[in-house]
Design an enzyme around this catalytic site. Sequence first.
Site, PDB file in Angstrom:
ATOM      1  N   ARG A  67     -13.062  -6.371  -1.690  1.00  0.00           N
ATOM      2  CA  ARG A  67     -12.207  -5.183  -1.759  1.00  0.00           C
ATOM      3  C   ARG A  67     -11.010  -5.349  -0.811  1.00  0.00           C
ATOM      4  O   ARG A  67      -9.886  -5.564  -1.248  1.00  0.00           O
ATOM      5  CB  ARG A  67     -13.055  -3.936  -1.437  1.00  0.00           C
ATOM      6  CG  ARG A  67     -12.448  -2.620  -1.843  1.00  0.00           C
ATOM      7  CD  ARG A  67     -11.423  -2.105  -0.866  1.00  0.00           C
ATOM      8  NE  ARG A  67     -11.933  -1.983   0.499  1.00  0.00           N
ATOM      9  CZ  ARG A  67     -11.145  -1.838   1.553  1.00  0.00           C
ATOM     10  NH1 ARG A  67      -9.830  -1.796   1.421  1.00  0.00           N
ATOM     11  NH2 ARG A  67     -11.648  -1.767   2.787  1.00  0.00           N
ATOM     12  N   ASP A  68     -11.255  -5.325   0.483  1.00  0.00           N
ATOM     13  CA  ASP A  68     -10.139  -5.394   1.436  1.00  0.00           C
ATOM     14  C   ASP A  68      -9.402  -6.723   1.286  1.00  0.00           C
ATOM     15  O   ASP A  68      -8.167  -6.784   1.366  1.00  0.00           O
ATOM     16  CB  ASP A  68     -10.675  -5.248   2.869  1.00  0.00           C
ATOM     17  CG  ASP A  68      -9.641  -4.738   3.844  1.00  0.00           C
ATOM     18  OD1 ASP A  68      -8.446  -5.003   3.632  1.00  0.00           O
ATOM     19  OD2 ASP A  68     -10.010  -4.078   4.819  1.00  0.00           O
ATOM     20  N   HIS A 107     -14.415  -1.907  12.065  1.00  0.00           N
ATOM     21  CA  HIS A 107     -13.692  -2.598  10.973  1.00  0.00           C
ATOM     22  C   HIS A 107     -12.399  -3.106  11.607  1.00  0.00           C
ATOM     23  O   HIS A 107     -11.420  -2.379  11.733  1.00  0.00           O
ATOM     24  CB  HIS A 107     -13.432  -1.577   9.856  1.00  0.00           C
ATOM     25  CG  HIS A 107     -12.602  -2.081   8.711  1.00  0.00           C
ATOM     26  ND1 HIS A 107     -13.116  -2.295   7.444  1.00  0.00           N
ATOM     27  CD2 HIS A 107     -11.282  -2.367   8.613  1.00  0.00           C
ATOM     28  CE1 HIS A 107     -12.157  -2.691   6.623  1.00  0.00           C
ATOM     29  NE2 HIS A 107     -11.023  -2.746   7.314  1.00  0.00           N
ATOM     30  N   ASN A 111      -9.147  -9.262   7.916  1.00  0.00           N
ATOM     31  CA  ASN A 111     -10.235  -8.762   8.768  1.00  0.00           C
ATOM     32  C   ASN A 111     -10.788  -9.905   9.597  1.00  0.00           C
ATOM     33  O   ASN A 111     -10.547 -11.080   9.306  1.00  0.00           O
ATOM     34  CB  ASN A 111     -11.381  -8.241   7.901  1.00  0.00           C
ATOM     35  CG  ASN A 111     -10.992  -7.015   7.124  1.00  0.00           C
ATOM     36  OD1 ASN A 111     -10.304  -7.100   6.127  1.00  0.00           O
ATOM     37  ND2 ASN A 111     -11.421  -5.866   7.596  1.00  0.00           N
ATOM     38  N   CYS A 170      -3.929  -4.362   4.061  1.00  0.00           N
ATOM     39  CA  CYS A 170      -3.715  -3.159   3.273  1.00  0.00           C
ATOM     40  C   CYS A 170      -2.283  -3.179   2.760  1.00  0.00           C
ATOM     41  O   CYS A 170      -1.347  -3.393   3.533  1.00  0.00           O
ATOM     42  CB  CYS A 170      -3.960  -1.927   4.135  1.00  0.00           C
ATOM     43  SG  CYS A 170      -3.618  -0.402   3.252  1.00  0.00           S
TER      44      CYS A 170
HETATM   45  P1  HMG Z   1      -1.102  10.265  -6.436  1.00  0.00           P
HETATM   46  O1  HMG Z   1       0.007   9.582  -7.158  1.00  0.00           O
HETATM   47  O2  HMG Z   1      -0.748  11.286  -5.406  1.00  0.00           O
HETATM   48  O3  HMG Z   1      -2.227  10.882  -7.394  1.00  0.00           O
HETATM   49  O4  HMG Z   1      -1.972   9.140  -5.749  1.00  0.00           O
HETATM   50  P2  HMG Z   1      -2.207  11.738  -8.677  1.00  0.00           P
HETATM   51  O5  HMG Z   1      -3.465  12.530  -8.653  1.00  0.00           O
HETATM   52  O6  HMG Z   1      -0.890  12.459  -8.823  1.00  0.00           O
HETATM   53  O7  HMG Z   1      -2.348  10.651  -9.842  1.00  0.00           O
HETATM   54  C1  HMG Z   1      -1.308   9.746 -10.170  1.00  0.00           C
HETATM   55  C2  HMG Z   1      -1.801   8.800 -11.257  1.00  0.00           C
HETATM   56  O8  HMG Z   1      -2.880   8.022 -10.759  1.00  0.00           O
HETATM   57  C3  HMG Z   1      -2.341   9.525 -12.486  1.00  0.00           C
HETATM   58  O9  HMG Z   1      -2.103   8.668 -13.599  1.00  0.00           O
HETATM   59  C4  HMG Z   1      -3.819   9.587 -12.222  1.00  0.00           C
HETATM   60  O10 HMG Z   1      -4.594   9.686 -13.388  1.00  0.00           O
HETATM   61  C5  HMG Z   1      -4.063   8.245 -11.541  1.00  0.00           C
HETATM   62  P3  HMG Z   1      -0.865   8.920 -14.601  1.00  0.00           P
HETATM   63  O11 HMG Z   1      -1.064  10.319 -15.122  1.00  0.00           O
HETATM   64  O12 HMG Z   1       0.389   8.781 -13.758  1.00  0.00           O
HETATM   65  O13 HMG Z   1      -1.018   7.837 -15.603  1.00  0.00           O
HETATM   66  N1  HMG Z   1      -5.205   8.284 -10.654  1.00  0.00           N
HETATM   67  C6  HMG Z   1      -6.228   7.411 -10.717  1.00  0.00           C
HETATM   68  N2  HMG Z   1      -6.477   6.371 -11.527  1.00  0.00           N
HETATM   69  C7  HMG Z   1      -7.630   5.683 -11.306  1.00  0.00           C
HETATM   70  N3  HMG Z   1      -8.509   6.004 -10.326  1.00  0.00           N
HETATM   71  C8  HMG Z   1      -8.279   7.035  -9.499  1.00  0.00           C
HETATM   72  C9  HMG Z   1      -7.100   7.783  -9.685  1.00  0.00           C
HETATM   73  N4  HMG Z   1      -6.587   8.849  -9.051  1.00  0.00           N
HETATM   74  C10 HMG Z   1      -5.435   9.137  -9.659  1.00  0.00           C
HETATM   75  N5  HMG Z   1      -9.156   7.311  -8.531  1.00  0.00           N
HETATM   76  C11 HMG Z   1      -4.057   8.278  -4.957  1.00  0.00           C
HETATM   77  C12 HMG Z   1      -3.100   9.452  -4.960  1.00  0.00           C
HETATM   78  C13 HMG Z   1      -5.080   8.507  -3.877  1.00  0.00           C
HETATM   79  C14 HMG Z   1      -4.725   8.170  -6.322  1.00  0.00           C
HETATM   80  C15 HMG Z   1      -3.229   6.971  -4.691  1.00  0.00           C
HETATM   81  O14 HMG Z   1      -2.476   7.180  -3.547  1.00  0.00           O
HETATM   82  C16 HMG Z   1      -4.093   5.759  -4.518  1.00  0.00           C
HETATM   83  O15 HMG Z   1      -4.734   5.303  -5.448  1.00  0.00           O
HETATM   84  N6  HMG Z   1      -4.106   5.206  -3.283  1.00  0.00           N
HETATM   85  C17 HMG Z   1      -4.991   4.086  -2.996  1.00  0.00           C
HETATM   86  C18 HMG Z   1      -4.425   3.274  -1.907  1.00  0.00           C
HETATM   87  C19 HMG Z   1      -5.382   2.160  -1.559  1.00  0.00           C
HETATM   88  O16 HMG Z   1      -6.263   1.814  -2.327  1.00  0.00           O
HETATM   89  N7  HMG Z   1      -5.170   1.554  -0.366  1.00  0.00           N
HETATM   90  C20 HMG Z   1      -6.009   0.481   0.091  1.00  0.00           C
HETATM   91  C21 HMG Z   1      -7.379   0.889   0.445  1.00  0.00           C
HETATM   92  S1  HMG Z   1      -7.490   1.663   2.029  1.00  0.00           S
HETATM   93  C22 HMG Z   1      -7.601   0.341   3.147  1.00  0.00           C
HETATM   94  O17 HMG Z   1      -7.427  -0.785   2.784  1.00  0.00           O
HETATM   95  C23 HMG Z   1      -7.980   0.639   4.555  1.00  0.00           C
HETATM   96  C24 HMG Z   1      -9.415   0.240   4.888  1.00  0.00           C
HETATM   97  O18 HMG Z   1      -9.624  -1.136   4.676  1.00  0.00           O
HETATM   98  C25 HMG Z   1      -9.706   0.547   6.343  1.00  0.00           C
HETATM   99  C26 HMG Z   1      -8.594  -0.006   7.254  1.00  0.00           C
HETATM  100  O19 HMG Z   1      -8.489  -1.220   7.446  1.00  0.00           O
HETATM  101  O20 HMG Z   1      -7.832   0.839   7.722  1.00  0.00           O
HETATM  102  C27 HMG Z   1     -10.418   1.019   4.043  1.00  0.00           C
HETATM  103 MG    MG Z   2      -9.105  -2.754   6.135  1.00  0.00          MG
END
Ligand code: HMG
Ligand code: MG
Length: 306
Positions: A13-14, A205, A247, A238
């Site tokens: 994932r990450d 993490h 990581n 990220c």
């Molecule tokens: P948004 O644009 O505000 O959401 O995004 P929305 O509700 O307006 O939806 C926009 C579009 O996305 C729509 O599709 C939804 O259906 C679709 P459209 O009508 O435009 O075709 N949608 C989805 N599709 C699939 N699965 C879903 C989903 N939700 C909405 N779950 C949202 C808000 C949260 C969805 C967006 O910002 C997003 O997906 N962000 C993810 C970012 C991400 O994955 N970042 C990396 C992971 S975090 C990380 O790495 C940190 C970590 O490792 C810890 C660390 O190191 O800090 C965990």
């Molecule tokens: Mg991370």
Amino acid sequence: MQTRVKVVEVSPRDGLQNEKAEVSTQTKVTLIEMLAKAGIPNVEAASFVSPKWVPQMRDGADVMRDIKRHPHTWYSALTPNLKGYEAAVQAQADEVVIFGAASETFSQKNINCSIAESLERFRPVAEAAHRDRIALRGSISCCLGCPYEGSITPDQVVSVVDRMIDLGCHEIDIADTIGVGTPEKTKRVYEAIASRYALSQFSGHFHDTYGQAIANVYAALEVGVAIFHGSVAGLGGCPYAKGATGNVATEDLVYLLHGLRIDTGIDFDALCAAGAFISEALGKRNQAKAGPAWLSQKSTATNSYL
Ligand code: HMG
Ligand code: MG
């Protein structure tokens, strides 16, 4: 010091969420299966987020369908909202992960809402997970620094921890998203948390951008943390945290833990093979130190150095 530590593997994932090149579903499946076979108890296997935001994770349902599951391994998935939760349940995730941040700006950049809004969005996910008896984990980004706001205080972290506890998270990840933390800062944040909660439900993490991740693990061990995330070959990053690198490599993490006589249940040799496999598949230099070192020496080494 602890006698047993749980290692959570986040490379599928990450690690792979940050790769520019297309990684096939089969490569992801093989990696996850190698990790489970090596004895990893919890693999972050997929992320059910918007494919417009993170296209690398769009085949999560296929990955979850195709993996051969090991009974000793949990397969977790990131779920930012109910839509993601429903997809994760459909995919038979053992654990879902809601992910927030201790920094307002990072929250906006990563999940397009404020910290308060994100916690409201997580509430129905948490309620559904409790109803369906699916384990709920919380992840908090930028606990040791933010790429947009700079310094983050332990109090900022604790206020998000409080809300994640209210939501019923059984485990909470303290994430150094951009790898700027130091052992001293690491200890301070866990000590602030420990003044209110038992540390047994908190993980570390650590990203390794400034080369401090393994030192931060050691500092966290010293204050009592017993769950650590790692990513084989040091993959990770990220897309919304510019400049952040991978990581802590799981090979380095496990070498450290085994050297301290801390049990992980992981077969180090098989873990190193998983790191070598994904490095080769990506055509990238393996960022772990212990993995390549062991693989190049094991044919001549008469015994393990540990
Ligand atoms: P948004 O644009 O505000 O959401 O995004 P929305 O509700 O307006 O939806 C926009 C579009 O996305 C729509 O599709 C939804 O259906 C679709 P459209 O009508 O435009 O075709 N949608 C989805 N599709 C699939 N699965 C879903 C989903 N939700 C909405 N779950 C949202 C808000 C949260 C969805 C967006 O910002 C997003 O997906 N962000 C993810 C970012 C991400 O994955 N970042 C990396 C992971 S975090 C990380 O790495 C940190 C970590 O490792 C810890 C660390 O190191 O800090 C965990
Ligand atoms: Mg991370």
